[in-house]
Structure formats: structure tokens, C-alpha cells
Design a protein around this motif. Structure first.
Motif, mmCIF file in Angstrom:
data_model
loop_
_atom_site.group_PDB
_atom_site.id
_atom_site.type_symbol
_atom_site.label_atom_id
_atom_site.label_comp_id
_atom_site.label_asym_id
_atom_site.label_seq_id
_atom_site.Cartn_x
_atom_site.Cartn_y
_atom_site.Cartn_z
ATOM 1 N N ALA A 1 11.762 -11.643 3.695
ATOM 2 C CA ALA A 1 13.074 -11.201 3.205
ATOM 3 C C ALA A 1 12.916 -10.442 1.887
ATOM 4 C CB ALA A 1 13.998 -12.401 3.025
ATOM 5 N N THR A 2 12.056 -10.953 0.988
ATOM 6 C CA THR A 2 11.804 -10.270 -0.289
ATOM 7 C C THR A 2 11.129 -8.919 -0.049
ATOM 8 O OG1 THR A 2 11.552 -12.402 -1.405
ATOM 9 C CG2 THR A 2 10.725 -10.458 -2.558
ATOM 10 N N MET A 3 10.175 -8.888 0.873
ATOM 11 C CA MET A 3 9.499 -7.637 1.207
ATOM 12 C C MET A 3 10.481 -6.619 1.780
ATOM 13 S SD MET A 3 6.098 -9.437 2.818
ATOM 14 C CE MET A 3 5.326 -7.987 3.526
ATOM 15 N N ALA A 4 11.434 -7.098 2.568
ATOM 16 C CA ALA A 4 12.449 -6.198 3.138
ATOM 17 C C ALA A 4 13.298 -5.588 2.034
ATOM 18 C CB ALA A 4 13.327 -6.962 4.125
ATOM 19 N N LEU A 5 13.661 -6.392 1.037
ATOM 20 C CA LEU A 5 14.435 -5.877 -0.097
ATOM 21 C C LEU A 5 13.615 -4.867 -0.893
ATOM 22 C CD1 LEU A 5 16.163 -9.151 -1.372
ATOM 23 C CD2 LEU A 5 17.227 -7.253 -0.132
ATOM 24 N N MET A 6 12.306 -5.108 -1.001
ATOM 25 C CA MET A 6 11.421 -4.180 -1.704
ATOM 26 C C MET A 6 11.434 -2.826 -0.995
ATOM 27 S SD MET A 6 8.966 -4.262 -4.266
ATOM 28 C CE MET A 6 9.652 -2.740 -4.897
ATOM 29 N N VAL A 7 11.389 -2.847 0.327
ATOM 30 C CA VAL A 7 11.416 -1.610 1.110
ATOM 31 C C VAL A 7 12.746 -0.883 0.926
ATOM 32 C CG1 VAL A 7 11.466 -0.660 3.447
ATOM 33 C CG2 VAL A 7 9.776 -2.399 2.850
ATOM 34 N N ILE A 8 13.838 -1.610 1.095
ATOM 35 C CA ILE A 8 15.169 -1.005 1.009
ATOM 36 C C ILE A 8 15.410 -0.387 -0.364
ATOM 37 C CG2 ILE A 8 17.640 -1.542 0.983
ATOM 38 C CD1 ILE A 8 17.021 -3.648 3.163
ATOM 39 N N SER A 9 14.910 -1.047 -1.408
ATOM 40 C CA SER A 9 15.133 -0.556 -2.772
ATOM 41 C C SER A 9 14.366 0.732 -3.056
ATOM 42 C CB SER A 9 14.731 -1.623 -3.793
ATOM 43 O OG SER A 9 13.325 -1.840 -3.787
ATOM 44 N N ASP B 1 3.265 -2.762 -3.126
ATOM 45 C CA ASP B 1 4.449 -3.287 -3.808
ATOM 46 C C ASP B 1 5.015 -4.482 -3.041
ATOM 47 O OD1 ASP B 1 4.287 -1.448 -5.819
ATOM 48 O OD2 ASP B 1 5.838 -0.127 -5.046
ATOM 49 N N CYS B 2 5.040 -4.371 -1.725
ATOM 50 C CA CYS B 2 5.537 -5.480 -0.893
ATOM 51 C C CYS B 2 4.645 -6.708 -1.043
ATOM 52 C CB CYS B 2 5.597 -5.057 0.575
ATOM 53 S SG CYS B 2 6.908 -3.871 0.948
ATOM 54 N N MET B 3 3.329 -6.496 -1.062
ATOM 55 C CA MET B 3 2.402 -7.617 -1.227
ATOM 56 C C MET B 3 2.583 -8.283 -2.591
ATOM 57 S SD MET B 3 0.621 -7.974 1.552
ATOM 58 C CE MET B 3 2.255 -7.677 2.248
ATOM 59 N N HIS B 4 2.782 -7.476 -3.630
ATOM 60 C CA HIS B 4 2.983 -8.020 -4.974
ATOM 61 C C HIS B 4 4.290 -8.812 -5.068
ATOM 62 C CE1 HIS B 4 0.229 -4.601 -6.589
ATOM 63 N NE2 HIS B 4 -0.470 -5.666 -6.245
ATOM 64 N N PHE C 1 10.116 -1.920 -9.143
ATOM 65 C CA PHE C 1 10.519 -3.324 -9.219
ATOM 66 C C PHE C 1 11.855 -3.484 -9.943
ATOM 67 C CE2 PHE C 1 6.175 -3.870 -7.979
ATOM 68 C CZ PHE C 1 6.171 -5.052 -7.254
ATOM 69 N N GLN C 2 12.244 -2.465 -10.680
ATOM 70 C CA GLN C 2 13.567 -2.511 -11.300
ATOM 71 C C GLN C 2 14.648 -2.373 -10.238
ATOM 72 O OE1 GLN C 2 14.677 0.553 -14.318
ATOM 73 N NE2 GLN C 2 14.964 -1.223 -15.641
ATOM 74 N N THR C 3 14.409 -1.514 -9.254
ATOM 75 C CA THR C 3 15.365 -1.400 -8.156
ATOM 76 C C THR C 3 15.351 -2.661 -7.302
ATOM 77 O OG1 THR C 3 13.690 -0.211 -6.847
ATOM 78 C CG2 THR C 3 15.289 1.113 -8.046
#
Length: 259
Positions: free
Chosen positions: A193-201, A214-217, A234-236
Motif C-alpha cells: 500500500a505504501t509502495m502504491a502511494l509512492m508510485v501515485i505521488s 524509491d518504492c523499496m526505500h 518523498f515530499q509528495t
């Protein structure tokens, strides 16, 4: 992954003297441990030490700074290329187009859409009346679960192999059916779920080259007190995360502060 031998050896030597002999768990190790705990919103406290092969090698390197890594660059690049190829498909998902997943086993091949899999997952509301942004979120979470967990798409994936061996499931198709039926909570909370938000942002323009890393981090965010970064992606992500306990951990530094 640099092929510049001199630069690589300097980096390894620097790390041997600066960092602990105990490595943090790999993303795969964190994800499988999270699943074993039942995908909770708050995990039980446990020692965060990697048991991967690279972690065992690292202990030896720290104890003897004259040693170094022997890296098969062709194998490493091959794995990275395989993973990046899958991640590029996410760009189409963010454009709200459906994605067809091919489930290939030894003798059979089946095509199925992400939308169909989401409809089959428990705990997901009616996709027909769902907001497009929420559909996008679920599709990306599902895609990560399929590629990362069912497809073992990680550089260090032994813990995922061990997970499926323990479950007694070898077939890719059976893994997908198991994940959709038994691991549907991963679509809502946790690493995917966090990785999905990273992608969307990040998906406001063209495909970002560093998206996979970035997703792995982002997987490490729940396990740290503070996450220091100069990466504005990561700000987004911070704006996309609606859990203050996670978003407040992100601390942004100006590059001139660390030179």
C-alpha cells in the motif's frame, strides 16, 4: 552497481568503517515477516537484522577490511532489468487503463485483468462505484503483490522463496489465487500500500527512472524514527500518506546541508 572498480572499492571501504556489521532486513524479509504477523497496522517489536546471504558476507567484510565483494555485474544487471521491465508497466495503470496479467506456469498460460482480481479480493468495495483514484491505488497494490510476492521480483528474494516453500505452493497461478484470497489485507495496509502511494505521488509526468528504488526505500518507513532524505519525491509521498505516525517521520534536508 557501478562498474567503476576504483569508485566501487572506495565506497565499500568507506562503508566497512562507517556502518554496523548487522544489516537491516531486505525489503523481501520485511514483507514476509509482516505477512507472518497477520498484516497488522502496528507490528510487534522485534530485532531488525537481515539473515540474507549478503548479510552473512557483510559481517565477514566488516571484520576484515581487506576483503571486498565479488560481484557478478551481468547477473545483477539482468535481475535489475527484469524488475524494471515490470515496474514500467505501472505507468499504464496510473493512466487508469486496465492491465492484463499473464500467469505462466510450466505447461499453461492464463491471462487475467487487475480489475478482475480486485473484484475477487475480499474487503474491497464495489469497484463499479469506486472513485478512479481509489481504483488506481488498489490496482497498483495488487500489481506489486503479484510481481513482488508471487513473481519473486526482488534482487534478494530468498525469503520470498522460503515463504512459498513453507506454504507448499510452487505454481504461479496457485500463488495468485492464494494471495487474492488469503492476503487481501495487503491491498489496504502495509508495504504494498505504501509502495502504491509512492508510485501515485510520482506519476504526474514521464516514468521516473528511480521509481523502483524509491518504492523499496519506502518499505522501511514504519521501522525508523526518522527518515532523512534530500529526494523531493518523498515530499509528495508525505502528502499522500494519511497516517501521521508515518508521514511525520519524513525529514527533508537541503543538499547543501550535507556537503
Amino acid at each position: 552497481m557501478t562498474s567503476n572498480t576504483e569508485k566501487r572499492e572506495k565506497l565499500i571501504y568507506f562503508c566497512q568503517h562507517l556502518f554496523s556489521e548487522s544489516l537491516l532486513p531486505t525489503p523481501s524479509e520485511l514483507i514476509t515477516a509482516y505477512i507472518h504477523q497477520g498484516a497488522p497496522r502496528v507490528e510487534k517489536v522485534r530485532p531488525l537484522h537481515s539473515h540474507s546471504e549478503i548479510a552473512k558476507v557483510w559481517i565477514d567484510l566488516v571484520s576484515n577490511s581487506k576483503k571486498t565483494f565479488k560481484i557478478d555485474h551481468n547477473e545483477l544487471r539482468s535481475r535489475a532489468k527484469f524488475i524494471q521491465g515490470h515496474i514500467r508497466s505501472i505507468h499504464q495503470i496510473t493512466k487508469n487503463s486496465d492491465s492484463i496479467i499473464t500467469l505462466a506456469d510450466k505447461n499453461t498460460s492464463t491471462e487475467i485483468s487487475l480489475s478482475h482480481l480486485i473484484r475477487a479480493a475480499e474487503g474491497v468495495e464495489n469497484i463499479e462505484t469506486m472513485h478512479p483514484n481509489k481504483i488506481k491505488f488498489y490496482k497498483i497494490s495488487m500489481y506489486f503483490m503479484l510481481v513482488f510476492l508471487c513473481g519473486e521480483a526482488d534482487i534478494e528474494n530468498q525469503s520470498i522463496k522460503d515463504f512459498w516453500t513453507k506454504a507448499g505452493i510452487d505454481s504461479t497461478t496457485e500463488r495468485v489465487h492464494f494471495a487474492v484470497k488469503e492476503l487481501h489485507k495487503l491491498l489496504h495496509v502495509g508495504p504494498f500500500a505504501t509502495m502504491a502511494l509512492m508510485v501515485i505521488s510520482q506519476m504526474t509526468g514521464k516514468y521516473p527512472r528511480g521509481l523502483w528504488f524509491d518504492c523499496m526505500h519506502s518499505v522501511y518507513l514504519p521501522y525508523v524514527d526518522y527518515f532523512f532524505t534530500t529526494d523531493m519525491h518523498f515530499q509528495t509521498l508525505q502528502h499522500a500518506i494519511h497516517e501521521p505516525a508515518l508521514s511525520q517521520k519524513l525529514v527533508f534536508l537541503k543538499k547543501d546541508m550535507i556537503t
